[in-house]
Design an enzyme around this catalytic site. Structure first.
Site, PDB file in Angstrom:
ATOM      1  N   VAL A  21       1.093  -1.023   0.078  1.00  0.00           N
ATOM      2  CA  VAL A  21      -0.062   0.026  -0.100  1.00  0.00           C
ATOM      3  C   VAL A  21       0.996   1.306  -0.142  1.00  0.00           C
ATOM      4  O   VAL A  21       1.483   1.594   1.027  1.00  0.00           O
ATOM      5  CB  VAL A  21      -0.961   0.131   1.336  1.00  0.00           C
ATOM      6  CG1 VAL A  21      -1.702   1.248   1.333  1.00  0.00           C
ATOM      7  CG2 VAL A  21      -1.848  -1.268   1.184  1.00  0.00           C
ATOM      8  N   PRO A  22       1.294   1.697  -1.214  1.00  0.00           N
ATOM      9  CA  PRO A  22       2.293   2.635  -1.625  1.00  0.00           C
ATOM     10  C   PRO A  22       2.486   4.037  -0.604  1.00  0.00           C
ATOM     11  O   PRO A  22       2.430   5.075  -1.604  1.00  0.00           O
ATOM     12  CB  PRO A  22       2.768   2.600  -2.844  1.00  0.00           C
ATOM     13  CG  PRO A  22       1.084   2.641  -3.337  1.00  0.00           C
ATOM     14  CD  PRO A  22       0.327   1.644  -2.434  1.00  0.00           C
ATOM     15  N   CYS A  23       2.359   4.154   0.461  1.00  0.00           N
ATOM     16  CA  CYS A  23       2.132   5.422   1.043  1.00  0.00           C
ATOM     17  C   CYS A  23       3.676   6.153   1.102  1.00  0.00           C
ATOM     18  O   CYS A  23       3.487   7.544   1.007  1.00  0.00           O
ATOM     19  CB  CYS A  23       1.860   5.299   2.662  1.00  0.00           C
ATOM     20  SG  CYS A  23       3.157   4.240   3.471  1.00  0.00           S
ATOM     21  N   HIS A  24       4.515   5.475   0.648  1.00  0.00           N
ATOM     22  CA  HIS A  24       5.771   6.295   0.232  1.00  0.00           C
ATOM     23  C   HIS A  24       5.725   7.058  -1.178  1.00  0.00           C
ATOM     24  O   HIS A  24       6.529   7.872  -1.149  1.00  0.00           O
ATOM     25  CB  HIS A  24       6.963   5.253   0.024  1.00  0.00           C
ATOM     26  CG  HIS A  24       6.809   4.321  -1.147  1.00  0.00           C
ATOM     27  ND1 HIS A  24       5.947   3.295  -0.955  1.00  0.00           N
ATOM     28  CD2 HIS A  24       7.246   4.398  -2.514  1.00  0.00           C
ATOM     29  CE1 HIS A  24       5.982   2.356  -2.399  1.00  0.00           C
ATOM     30  NE2 HIS A  24       6.635   3.184  -3.152  1.00  0.00           N
TER      31      HIS A  24
END
Length: 141
Positions: free
Chosen positions: A109-112
């Site tokens: 879950v690409p919060c970056h």
């Protein structure tokens, strides 16, 4: 970047932790093996999308934000305000940031991929060096 610890059920990945956590893995869990394989492929530059089933635990708002994060394409970024607008809460950039910081399944879950309104990299629960590393893997930094 260091080691990652993967946690889940028989059906889905539920958490990714930065660093070594000492959990008794017990028997082999296929969903965790799939997650590990997909992460290895991601870091090798061979995977852009994850297919392992995910089951992040959080509030309805957090899950809404996390679902929207999964729509940010590999190699691109979005701002907190962008995500707020996409979920129909245009004034909720700060709340999106809080949900982002509580993401239990980073990388997948690409919060970056979420950056500040000014285009600069801002906080990351795993540390800014990890955020920079993940974005570099994707060719953003």
């Amino acid at each position: 970047m260091g080691p990652l610890t993967l946690l889940g059920t028989e059906d889905a990945l539920t958490r990714v932790l930065f660093g070594d956590a000492f959990w008794d893995a017990g028997d082999s869990v296929p969903v965790l093996e799939q997650a590990a394989r997909e992460l290895e492929e991601y870091f090798a530059g061979e995977r852009r999308d994850f297919t392992v089933p995910l089951a992040p635990e959080g509030t309805a708002f957090q899950r809404l934000v996390w679902a929207e994060l999964r729509k940010i394409p590999y190699g691109t970024t979005a701002t907190y305000g962008d995500i707020a607008a996409r979920i129909g809460k245009s004034g909720a950039a700060m709340a999106v940031g809080q949900a982002n910081s509580r993401n239990p399944i980073p990388i997948l879950v690409p919060c970056h991929r979420v950056i500040g309104a000014n285009g600069k990299l801002v906080g990351y629960t795993g540390g800014m060096h990890i955020k920079k590393t993940l974005l570099a893997v994707e060719g953003v930094c």
